[in-house]
Design an enzyme around this catalytic site. Structure first.
Site, mmCIF file in Angstrom:
data_model
loop_
_atom_site.group_PDB
_atom_site.id
_atom_site.type_symbol
_atom_site.label_atom_id
_atom_site.label_comp_id
_atom_site.label_asym_id
_atom_site.label_seq_id
_atom_site.Cartn_x
_atom_site.Cartn_y
_atom_site.Cartn_z
ATOM 1 N N CYS A 2 58.932 85.837 45.045
ATOM 2 C CA CYS A 2 58.478 86.596 43.885
ATOM 3 C C CYS A 2 57.021 86.225 43.662
ATOM 4 O O CYS A 2 56.527 85.292 44.280
ATOM 5 C CB CYS A 2 59.276 86.217 42.645
ATOM 6 S SG CYS A 2 61.046 86.460 42.864
ATOM 7 N N ARG A 27 54.965 90.565 47.211
ATOM 8 C CA ARG A 27 55.947 89.480 47.237
ATOM 9 C C ARG A 27 57.310 89.909 46.695
ATOM 10 O O ARG A 27 58.287 89.170 46.770
ATOM 11 C CB ARG A 27 55.440 88.295 46.407
ATOM 12 C CG ARG A 27 54.133 87.731 46.892
ATOM 13 C CD ARG A 27 53.713 86.557 46.047
ATOM 14 N NE ARG A 27 54.593 85.421 46.209
ATOM 15 C CZ ARG A 27 54.476 84.508 47.160
ATOM 16 N NH1 ARG A 27 53.505 84.592 48.034
ATOM 17 N NH2 ARG A 27 55.324 83.505 47.240
ATOM 18 N N TRP A 74 61.654 89.827 43.537
ATOM 19 C CA TRP A 74 62.503 90.266 44.652
ATOM 20 C C TRP A 74 63.838 89.583 44.391
ATOM 21 O O TRP A 74 63.946 88.351 44.450
ATOM 22 C CB TRP A 74 61.915 89.814 45.991
ATOM 23 C CG TRP A 74 62.672 90.323 47.173
ATOM 24 C CD1 TRP A 74 62.532 91.540 47.783
ATOM 25 C CD2 TRP A 74 63.685 89.631 47.908
ATOM 26 N NE1 TRP A 74 63.400 91.650 48.837
ATOM 27 C CE2 TRP A 74 64.121 90.501 48.945
ATOM 28 C CE3 TRP A 74 64.286 88.377 47.798
ATOM 29 C CZ2 TRP A 74 65.119 90.146 49.859
ATOM 30 C CZ3 TRP A 74 65.278 88.022 48.703
ATOM 31 C CH2 TRP A 74 65.675 88.911 49.719
ATOM 32 N N ASN A 100 59.457 81.394 40.967
ATOM 33 C CA ASN A 100 59.557 81.901 42.341
ATOM 34 C C ASN A 100 60.308 80.844 43.136
ATOM 35 O O ASN A 100 59.881 79.697 43.180
ATOM 36 C CB ASN A 100 58.145 82.088 42.916
ATOM 37 C CG ASN A 100 58.170 82.379 44.404
ATOM 38 O OD1 ASN A 100 59.095 83.011 44.898
ATOM 39 N ND2 ASN A 100 57.153 81.921 45.123
ATOM 40 N N GLY A 101 61.456 81.224 43.720
ATOM 41 C CA GLY A 101 62.237 80.256 44.489
ATOM 42 C C GLY A 101 63.710 80.410 44.190
ATOM 43 O O GLY A 101 64.150 81.464 43.720
ATOM 44 N N GLU A 480 58.268 94.121 69.217
ATOM 45 C CA GLU A 480 57.482 94.256 67.993
ATOM 46 C C GLU A 480 57.373 95.738 67.588
ATOM 47 O O GLU A 480 57.444 96.080 66.406
ATOM 48 C CB GLU A 480 56.095 93.613 68.189
ATOM 49 C CG GLU A 480 55.139 93.729 67.028
ATOM 50 C CD GLU A 480 55.646 93.168 65.705
ATOM 51 O OE1 GLU A 480 56.695 92.512 65.673
ATOM 52 O OE2 GLU A 480 54.988 93.442 64.689
ATOM 53 N N LYS A 484 58.563 97.266 63.947
ATOM 54 C CA LYS A 484 57.661 98.015 63.056
ATOM 55 C C LYS A 484 58.306 99.318 62.644
ATOM 56 O O LYS A 484 58.304 99.696 61.483
ATOM 57 C CB LYS A 484 56.327 98.337 63.744
ATOM 58 C CG LYS A 484 55.245 97.310 63.832
ATOM 59 C CD LYS A 484 54.716 96.749 62.565
ATOM 60 C CE LYS A 484 55.593 95.681 62.004
ATOM 61 N NZ LYS A 484 55.352 94.303 62.291
ATOM 62 N N GLU A 487 61.425 98.852 60.230
ATOM 63 C CA GLU A 487 61.213 98.308 58.889
ATOM 64 C C GLU A 487 60.457 99.260 57.966
ATOM 65 O O GLU A 487 60.656 99.208 56.754
ATOM 66 C CB GLU A 487 60.546 96.933 58.926
ATOM 67 C CG GLU A 487 59.073 96.932 59.245
ATOM 68 C CD GLU A 487 58.462 95.540 59.220
ATOM 69 O OE1 GLU A 487 58.733 94.768 58.303
ATOM 70 O OE2 GLU A 487 57.683 95.246 60.145
ATOM 71 N N HIS A 503 72.445 98.099 81.958
ATOM 72 C CA HIS A 503 73.560 97.201 81.617
ATOM 73 C C HIS A 503 74.162 97.546 80.263
ATOM 74 O O HIS A 503 74.829 96.710 79.660
ATOM 75 C CB HIS A 503 73.069 95.749 81.673
ATOM 76 C CG HIS A 503 72.552 95.381 83.027
ATOM 77 N ND1 HIS A 503 73.375 95.141 84.100
ATOM 78 C CD2 HIS A 503 71.282 95.298 83.505
ATOM 79 C CE1 HIS A 503 72.641 94.884 85.172
ATOM 80 N NE2 HIS A 503 71.364 94.983 84.837
ATOM 81 N N LYS A 602 57.150 90.380 51.384
ATOM 82 C CA LYS A 602 56.237 89.879 52.412
ATOM 83 C C LYS A 602 56.636 88.505 52.939
ATOM 84 O O LYS A 602 56.521 88.240 54.122
ATOM 85 C CB LYS A 602 54.828 89.833 51.829
ATOM 86 C CG LYS A 602 53.753 89.454 52.826
ATOM 87 C CD LYS A 602 53.513 90.549 53.816
ATOM 88 C CE LYS A 602 52.473 90.194 54.844
ATOM 89 N NZ LYS A 602 52.593 91.055 56.032
HETATM 90 O O1 M6R Z 1 55.329 84.794 57.076
HETATM 91 P P1 M6R Z 1 56.093 84.752 58.359
HETATM 92 O O2 M6R Z 1 55.276 85.086 59.542
HETATM 93 O O3 M6R Z 1 56.827 83.437 58.540
HETATM 94 O O4 M6R Z 1 57.192 85.862 58.200
HETATM 95 C C1 M6R Z 1 58.186 86.060 59.166
HETATM 96 C C2 M6R Z 1 58.802 87.429 59.010
HETATM 97 O O5 M6R Z 1 59.424 87.543 57.764
HETATM 98 C C3 M6R Z 1 57.755 88.527 59.155
HETATM 99 O O6 M6R Z 1 57.083 88.403 60.363
HETATM 100 C C4 M6R Z 1 58.396 89.915 59.082
HETATM 101 O O7 M6R Z 1 59.284 90.097 60.142
HETATM 102 C C5 M6R Z 1 57.274 90.933 59.117
HETATM 103 N N1 M6R Z 1 56.812 91.215 57.803
HETATM 104 C C6 M6R Z 1 57.634 92.175 59.819
HETATM 105 O O8 M6R Z 1 56.558 93.050 59.865
#
Ligand code: M6R
Length: 607
Positions: A2, A27, A74, A100-101, A480, A484, A487, A503, A602
């Site tokens: 958060c 966040r 969040w 936050n936590g 990757e 992208k 998500e 396979h 994030k």
């Molecule tokens: O802050 P981090 O790199 O540790 O975060 C890891 C993942 O949560 C982050 O890479 C997430 O998969 C991305 N936002 C995806 O785009």
């Protein structure tokens, strides 16, 4: 997971709180709230939804106090709703808390507090803190917050204010980030410095267990026993415009366009007198030479950067390398010895699983290098050495420029290990470094014309699912690309090493099924082309990322996205850029919010 903000000073607090929350919305964005500790007592406003909904309500109210705290959420405990939104208050409504936590023992504490007569209004873990502070309050908020935190287990960044002490905010943290700054017109607190940089460039990144008391006159810091301490001040010279879109329609596009700069900044100053150096790692060539094994730990996009690094380290330095998803690593029984180098990769530097994995690795005697984008983040603080990726603040939830920053940093690390092990001669290192530097210009070229990418996106936007394939460096890149796409566009996507198609995954393919392939010229080009033919024979709609000048590939694809020719080991740097743009284009065509995808935030500071 958060965002929290706070201000006390000579100006009205509400405008800063709303603006700060807007900057921290990456966040979490399911509800938001503020508490103003003004002359009329404590006024709390909370709204379900994004900060804009809160801002709208605040605009029509008379919130003119000069001290306040705010939160953007969040959800973890309790669904997104107004009643579960922060700030949470004590029974008498005089104490307000933003957090936050996660408070792990909240259920037990709540039971005890209810037995003692406290009434709870929400389903959150955070509310126990407001009641604990209320129980401990004897006229000194700092001491009450210290007493309350002795009873909680878990992770927290906290800001607390009390009607009896106008103008005072108490903050503390454990495993959740908090920064504090003193500006000309008051004192500021936030989960991320981006919210306060407009007001001060001298920032204190608070340490675990530290407390700060903010008043209009300034900030005092204390240790966990209440003893005054002198904090370390970090001067930040980032461009404040990082928090603005700068003319782009969304942060994701702005951040994609920043990538050439990220590559250049990450490489600046690394080649000294023909010798590659990463001073921050604080290890001699002899010490690096003793490394017998590398283990990379990370999550999500950062894990994909780790997959790229594994190939580079094994190929160039010939050191056996494993890559583990941090959430698995911590519950596995990994082989870690004092000659293992553990590399923790995390954009935010606060991912809970990555942090836990770092701690486990250190207990096992490993040396840990952190690769992170956030100065003073927990990953930076808990690692033996840290490389900061030079992405600057990344705001869009989907990682783009931080991925490139990580890949380039890890490429340097692989070259450094090869240099230390004597596996690469200095002229080879210099040549490789030159080619690596050229990727900045190549990414610029890719960004200058996105016509083919946009056409491919239109052709694939209505699919229910898509497959991304590649081999070698292309396989790591396709993982990757698939992440992208799913998500931000909610279009289901999977990635496979292309040789795996036969396979199982090939069964998915029927007429019009999109297959997105990395088919650049390199050692596995012919193999990938065979895999494309197999997919095409079954009706797949093929989109390829191919090397400029490769006319032959057109015979095997419906859409070709050309990128400049690069050393095959740098394919993840250049080929991931069109995949980012492809995902964004599809998301926009499907009406999605590319900066704030549903259900995500994030940084993932909970397990
Ligand atoms: O802050 P981090 O790199 O540790 O975060 C890891 C993942 O949560 C982050 O890479 C997430 O998969 C991305 N936002 C995806 O785009």
């Amino acid at each position: 997971m958060c965002g929290i903000v706070g201000y006390t000073g000579s100006l009205a607090a509400a405008p800063f709180l709303i603006e700060g929350l807007r900057k921290l919305e990456y966040r979490g964005y399911d509800s938001a709230g503020v508490a103003i500790n003004g002359e009329g007592g404590l006024q709390v406003v909370r709204r379900k939804g994004k900060v804009a909904a809160l801002a709208q309500s605040v605009k029509s109210m008379d919130l003119n106090g000069t001290c306040g705290i705010g939160h953007t959420r969040w959800a973890t405990h309790g669904k997104p709703s107004e009643v579960n939104a922060h700030p949470h208050t004590s029974c008498d409504g005089k104490i307000a808390v933003v957090h936050n936590g996660i408070i792990e023992n909240f259920a037990e504490l709540r039971e005890k507090l209810e037995d003692a007569g406290h009434t709870f209004a929400s389903a959150t873990d955070t509310e126990v803190i407001a009641h604990l502070v209320e129980e401990a309050y004897m006229g000194d908020l700092l001491s009450a917050v210290r007493t309350a935190t002795e009873r909680i287990h878990g992770a927290y960044g906290l800001a607390v204010t009390c009607e009896n002490e106008p103008g005072v905010i108490i903050v503390t943290r454990k495993d959740s980030p908090i920064v504090v700054g003193q500006g000309e017109t008051g004192a500021y607190v936030a989960s991320d410095m981006i919210a306060v940089l407009e007001y001060t460039r001298d920032i204190v990144v608070m340490a675990d267990g530290q407390f700060a008391k903010l008043t209009p006159a300034g900030v005092e810091f204390f240790d966990m026993y209440g003893k005054p301490v002198q904090p370390e001040i970090t001067h930040i010279d980032w461009d404040v415009d990082t928090a603005e879109k700068g003319g782009y329609p969304d942060f994701m596009l702005k951040e994609i366009h920043e990538q050439p700069r990220v590559i250049r900044d990450t490489l600046a100053g690394r080649m000294v007198g023909g010798h590659l150096s990463i001073d921050e790692l604080d290890m001699t060539t002899e010490e690096l030479n003793l490394i017998e094994r590398v283990t990379i730990i990370a999550c999500g996009t950062s894990y994909h950067a780790g997959l790229v690094a594994q190939k580079l380290i094994e190929h160039w330095a010939r050191i056996p390398t494993t890559v583990s998803v941090a959430s698995e690593f911590r519950y596995d029984d990994p082989i870690i010895t004092p000659t293992t180098l553990v590399v923790a990769v995390s954009q935010s530097g606060e991912t809970a699983d990555t942090l836990a994995a770092i701690r486990d690795a250190r207990v096992k005697g490993a040396k840990v290098f952190g690769i992170t984008n956030v100065i003073g983040s927990p990953v930076a603080r808990e690692s033996d050495g840290v490389i900061y990726t030079k992405a600057n603040k990344e705001i869009a939830v989907a990682s783009t420029k931080s991925f490139l920053g990580q890949v380039v940093s890890l490429t340097l690390l692989a070259m450094l290990l090869a240099q230390a092990k004597g596996r690469m001669r200095s002229n080879e290192i210099r040549a490789l470094f030159r080619q690596l530097a050229e990727t900045a210009q190549q990414v610029e070229e890719i960004l200058s014309d996105t016509t083919a990418i946009d056409e491919a996106a239109v052709a694939c936007k209505d699919a229910a699912s898509a497959l991304f394939i590649g081999r070698g460096m292309g396989a790591a890149t396709s993982y990757e690309g698939a992440l992208k796409l799913k998500e931000i566009s909610y279009l289901h996507a999977e990635a496979y090493a292309a040789g795996e198609m036969k396979h199982g995954p090939i069964a998915l393919i029927s007429d019009g099924f999109p297959v997105i392939a990395i088919a650049t010229k390199g050692p596995v080009y012919d193999k990938v082309v065979s895999n494309l033919q197999e997919a095409r024979a079954r009706g797949a709609k093929i989109v390829v990322v191919a090397t400029e000048g490769d006319e032959d590939i057109k015979a095997h694809a419906d859409h070709v996205i050309y990128i400049p020719k690069v050393n095959d080991y740098f394919i993840p740097i250049t080929a991931s850029v069109p995949l980012q743009l492809f995902a964004r284009a599809i998301a926009l065509l499907r009406g999605c919010d590319v900066d704030q995808p549903r259900n995500l935030a994030k940084s993932v500071t909970v397990e």
